[in-house]
Design a protein around this motif. Structure first.
Motif, PDB file in Angstrom:
ATOM      1  N   UNK A 123       8.416  14.484  -8.548  1.00  7.45           N
ATOM      2  CA  UNK A 123       9.111  15.446  -7.698  1.00  7.45           C
ATOM      3  C   UNK A 123       8.557  15.482  -6.274  1.00  7.45           C
ATOM      4  N   UNK A 124       7.442  14.780  -5.995  1.00  5.73           N
ATOM      5  CA  UNK A 124       6.898  14.742  -4.639  1.00  5.73           C
ATOM      6  C   UNK A 124       7.097  13.383  -3.972  1.00  5.73           C
ATOM      7  N   UNK A 125       7.790  12.468  -4.633  1.00  4.75           N
ATOM      8  CA  UNK A 125       7.972  11.131  -4.071  1.00  4.75           C
ATOM      9  C   UNK A 125       8.822  11.138  -2.808  1.00  4.75           C
ATOM     10  N   UNK A 126       9.780  12.029  -2.742  1.00  3.77           N
ATOM     11  CA  UNK A 126      10.599  12.104  -1.532  1.00  3.77           C
ATOM     12  C   UNK A 126       9.733  12.443  -0.331  1.00  3.77           C
ATOM     13  N   UNK A 127       8.845  13.402  -0.491  1.00  2.00           N
ATOM     14  CA  UNK A 127       7.956  13.770   0.608  1.00  2.00           C
ATOM     15  C   UNK A 127       7.009  12.625   0.959  1.00  2.00           C
ATOM     16  N   UNK A 128       6.558  11.885  -0.053  1.00  2.00           N
ATOM     17  CA  UNK A 128       5.685  10.740   0.207  1.00  2.00           C
ATOM     18  C   UNK A 128       6.443   9.652   0.970  1.00  2.00           C
ATOM     19  N   UNK A 129       7.696   9.428   0.623  1.00  2.00           N
ATOM     20  CA  UNK A 129       8.512   8.448   1.341  1.00  2.00           C
ATOM     21  C   UNK A 129       8.720   8.885   2.784  1.00  2.00           C
ATOM     22  N   UNK A 145       0.823  -1.213   0.000  1.00  2.36           N
ATOM     23  CA  UNK A 145       0.000   0.000   0.000  1.00  2.36           C
ATOM     24  C   UNK A 145       0.854   1.257   0.000  1.00  2.36           C
ATOM     25  N   UNK A 146       1.928   1.241   0.787  1.00  2.00           N
ATOM     26  CA  UNK A 146       2.796   2.420   0.863  1.00  2.00           C
ATOM     27  C   UNK A 146       3.551   2.631  -0.444  1.00  2.00           C
ATOM     28  N   UNK A 147       3.995   1.552  -1.082  1.00  2.00           N
ATOM     29  CA  UNK A 147       4.650   1.693  -2.386  1.00  2.00           C
ATOM     30  C   UNK A 147       3.674   2.221  -3.423  1.00  2.00           C
TER      31      UNK A 147
END
Length: 114
Positions: A80-86, A69-71
């Motif tokens: 460009x927002x994947x870092x914040x999502x991680x 689910x998190x992936x």
């Protein structure tokens, strides 16, 4: 006072030579000031700490029961927002700290198979 005839050109030569050696040393010789060397040492140590914490982040990602689910959440966000999502899912939070680290999240994101 009588000074030798060679003293004045000798002093000029020594001063010009010292300036020349200083300019060449700092320009091409690799000499740096104490502040620059300190800045480089701090940056190198920060990079080493981040590199050593990436396996912890990847291990947290592998052992998370809600990994799929998190992936999916990370993949659904824009690049460009994947870092914040991680950081939001908690994998970039080093054990023993309360807040996620942006640099660790960026490095971990590069290692994840997205």
């Amino acid at each position: 006072m009588n000074t030798p005839e060679w003293l004045k050109p000798g002093i000029y030569g020594a001063v010009i030579g010292a300036v020349f050696v200083g300019v060449v040393g700092f320009s091409w010789g690799g000499w740096v000031t104490g502040g620059t060397s300190n800045d480089r040492a701090v940056a190198m140590s920060r990079n080493d700490v981040v590199a050593s914490m990436v396996p912890v982040c990847l291990d947290m990602a592998r052992s998370d029961p809600a990994r799929a689910d998190k992936l999916a959440t990370i993949r659904a966000t824009s690049t460009y927002q994947r870092r914040d999502a991680l950081m939001t899912v908690g994998w970039a939070t080093v054990p023993g700290t309360d807040a996620p680290d942006r640099d660790i999240a960026e490095a971990c994101l590069k290692q994840l198979d997205l």
